[in-house]
Design an enzyme around this catalytic site. Structure first.
Site, PDB file in Angstrom:
ATOM      1  N   THR A  45       0.961  -3.768   9.449  1.00 52.09           N
ATOM      2  CA  THR A  45       1.151  -5.165   9.057  1.00 52.09           C
ATOM      3  C   THR A  45       1.524  -5.991  10.279  1.00 52.09           C
ATOM      4  OG1 THR A  45       2.557  -6.794   7.955  1.00 52.09           O
ATOM      5  CG2 THR A  45       3.503  -4.638   8.183  1.00 52.09           C
ATOM      6  N   ASP A  83       3.313  -8.432  10.105  1.00 52.69           N
ATOM      7  CA  ASP A  83       4.657  -8.974   9.846  1.00 52.69           C
ATOM      8  C   ASP A  83       5.783  -8.103  10.412  1.00 52.69           C
ATOM      9  OD1 ASP A  83       3.205 -10.804   8.342  1.00 52.69           O
ATOM     10  OD2 ASP A  83       3.567  -9.763   6.455  1.00 52.69           O
ATOM     11  N   SER A  91       0.833  -1.218   0.000  1.00 47.60           N
ATOM     12  CA  SER A  91       0.000   0.000   0.000  1.00 47.60           C
ATOM     13  C   SER A  91       0.857   1.252   0.000  1.00 47.60           C
ATOM     14  CB  SER A  91      -0.914   0.027   1.230  1.00 47.60           C
ATOM     15  OG  SER A  91      -1.674  -1.140   1.286  1.00 47.60           O
TER      16      SER A  91
HETATM   17  O1  F6P Z   1       1.233  -9.697   5.244  1.00 47.57           O
HETATM   18  C1  F6P Z   1       0.352 -10.256   6.160  1.00 47.57           C
HETATM   19  C2  F6P Z   1       0.147 -11.725   5.896  1.00 47.57           C
HETATM   20  O2  F6P Z   1      -0.747 -12.226   6.871  1.00 47.57           O
HETATM   21  C3  F6P Z   1       1.418 -12.553   5.809  1.00 47.57           C
HETATM   22  O3  F6P Z   1       1.937 -12.860   7.087  1.00 47.57           O
HETATM   23  C4  F6P Z   1       0.926 -13.739   5.026  1.00 47.57           C
HETATM   24  O4  F6P Z   1       2.002 -14.343   4.331  1.00 47.57           O
HETATM   25  C5  F6P Z   1      -0.067 -13.135   4.063  1.00 47.57           C
HETATM   26  O5  F6P Z   1      -0.482 -11.907   4.618  1.00 47.57           O
HETATM   27  C6  F6P Z   1      -1.279 -13.985   3.822  1.00 47.57           C
HETATM   28  O6  F6P Z   1      -2.065 -13.366   2.848  1.00 47.57           O
HETATM   29  P1  F6P Z   1      -3.571 -13.779   2.525  1.00 47.57           P
HETATM   30  O7  F6P Z   1      -4.453 -13.109   3.529  1.00 47.57           O
HETATM   31  O8  F6P Z   1      -3.810 -13.304   1.162  1.00 47.57           O
HETATM   32  O9  F6P Z   1      -3.679 -15.281   2.658  1.00 47.57           O
END
Ligand code: F6P
Length: 365
Positions: free
Chosen positions: A142, A144, A122
């Site tokens: 995030t 992460d 974003s």
């Molecule tokens: O970036 C956040 C996150 O939860 C990551 O930890 C993970 O790899 C990804 O998004 C999962 O994405 P989605 O919600 O598209 O499955």
């Protein structure tokens, strides 16, 4: 430039605290500056849709949001205005650039400035729009914690709390059965969730993408523990971790307009490898999207609230193309370009890493 109306959008995967940012930004904009606030539904898609899906955000609409998980605006981690996936009537998908059209549409509805709440994807979009002249500010989100230039993104601390709680629970069952228990956590290509929850939950092995692991070294570590009288083991593995010489496992590739493949499967793979090494009672638990859900922790509510107020103040100061960031317990403004210049991996020399090493935690290296 006189600001009268701002638009808030939430982009990328959701994270606990999004609603707390929206609430704080709306309150600050109305109480501090008497601005009108609207929200775009599902990232910028709401503005690009016909009819547009934008909603008025007033004090009433943000009441009770502080502790609510998810985002009342909805979000999307596919596409974006620069790579918009356009579905044709025949079912094929064409990726098109709708960024100029987005800016035209924002002008048409009288938006003077935008608050973009999101992670690196974003913020990359925000920078692209700022380069085209859109007055925009960023808020780092995030679970992460992999966005550079800020010491912490909101959502991370709640995810760590959820993962730690799971590790606590898995500990008791692992101990009862003398089992090797593998917990796979999220984090994309950064090991922050695994490292933090692993240390907080007392894991004896933590595997992160920053340190490619050797299965035989993990096996040797479990054997040493057994000799020392500990007949169970807790291994926390980040979804992006991979063995020496290998690559991260993916569940599936993304569709058109989706930047990253969906990571996953390393926990199960490792479980099978350890069974081959003789650990027959190995079990695997994948935490997945549990880490993104639920009520934000008090620390995330505080961070989200501080970010929300500061982002609106940035607009008032005319400090566009900047993102709010946490530095030495203060909220500062940094250029968005700085935040997206580098991916924020675990620094192998950071204090938490040294602490973990000091505790004898195995990293498989
Ligand atoms: O970036 C956040 C996150 O939860 C990551 O930890 C993970 O790899 C990804 O998004 C999962 O994405 P989605 O919600 O598209 O499955």
């Amino acid at each position: 430039m006189e600001v009268q109306k701002i638009l808030i959008m939430t982009g990328g995967g959701d994270a606990p605290g999004l609603n707390a940012v929206i609430r704080a930004a709306v309150k600050r904009a109305i109480l501090g500056y008497d601005w009108e606030v609207i929200g775009s539904i599902e990232a910028f898609n709401g503005v690009l849709d016909d009819p547009m899906r934008v909603i008025k955000l007033d004090q009433q609409s943000v009441t009770g949001l502080l502790m609510r998980g998810g985002t009342i605006l909805g979000t999307s981690n596919t596409g974006g205005p620069f790579e918009f996936p356009l579905r044709r009537p025949d079912g094929t998908v064409e990726v098109v650039d709708r960024s100029d059209e987005l800016i035209r549409r924002l002008h048409r509805i009288g938006v003077d400035a935008v608050v973009s709440i999101g992670g690196d994807g974003s913020q990359r979009i925000a920078q692209g729009l700022a380069d085209k002249g859109l007055p925009i500010v960023g808020v780092p989100k995030t679970i992460d914690n992999d966005l550079d230039a800020t010491e912490m993104t909101f959502g991370f601390q709640t995810a760590v709390e959820t993962a730690t709680d799971a590790i606590d629970k898995l500990h008791t069952t692992a101990e009862s059965h003398d089992r090797v228990m593998i917990v796979e956590v999220m984090g994309r290509d950064a090991g922050w969730i695994a490292l933090s929850a692993g240390v907080a939950g007392g894991a004896d092995t933590i595997l992160i993408p920053e340190i490619p692991f050797h299965v035989e070294r993990i096996a040797a570590h479990i054997k040493r523990r057994r000799k020392a009288g500990h007949h169970f083991a807790i291994i926390v593995v980040a979804e992006g971790a991979f063995p020496q010489g290998g690559t991260a496992l993916t569940v599936k590739q993304r569709e058109a307009g989706q930047p990253n493949p969906i990571l996953g499967g390393v926990g199960r793979w490792l479980g099978e490898e350890l069974e081959h090494c003789g650990f027959h009672q190995t079990r695997v638990c994948v935490l997945g999207h549990l880490q993104r859900g639920g009520v934000p922790s008090p620390m995330d509510r505080l961070l989200a609230t501080r970010y929300g107020v500061a982002a609106v103040d940035l607009i008032a100061e005319g400090k566009f193309a900047h993102m709010v960031a946490l530095r030495s317990d203060d909220i500062v403004a940094i250029p968005i370009s700085e935040a997206i210049a580098r991916y924020r991996n675990v620094n192998l020399d950071c204090n938490l890493m040294r602490t973990a090493r000091g505790l004898g935690i195995c990293f498989g290296d």
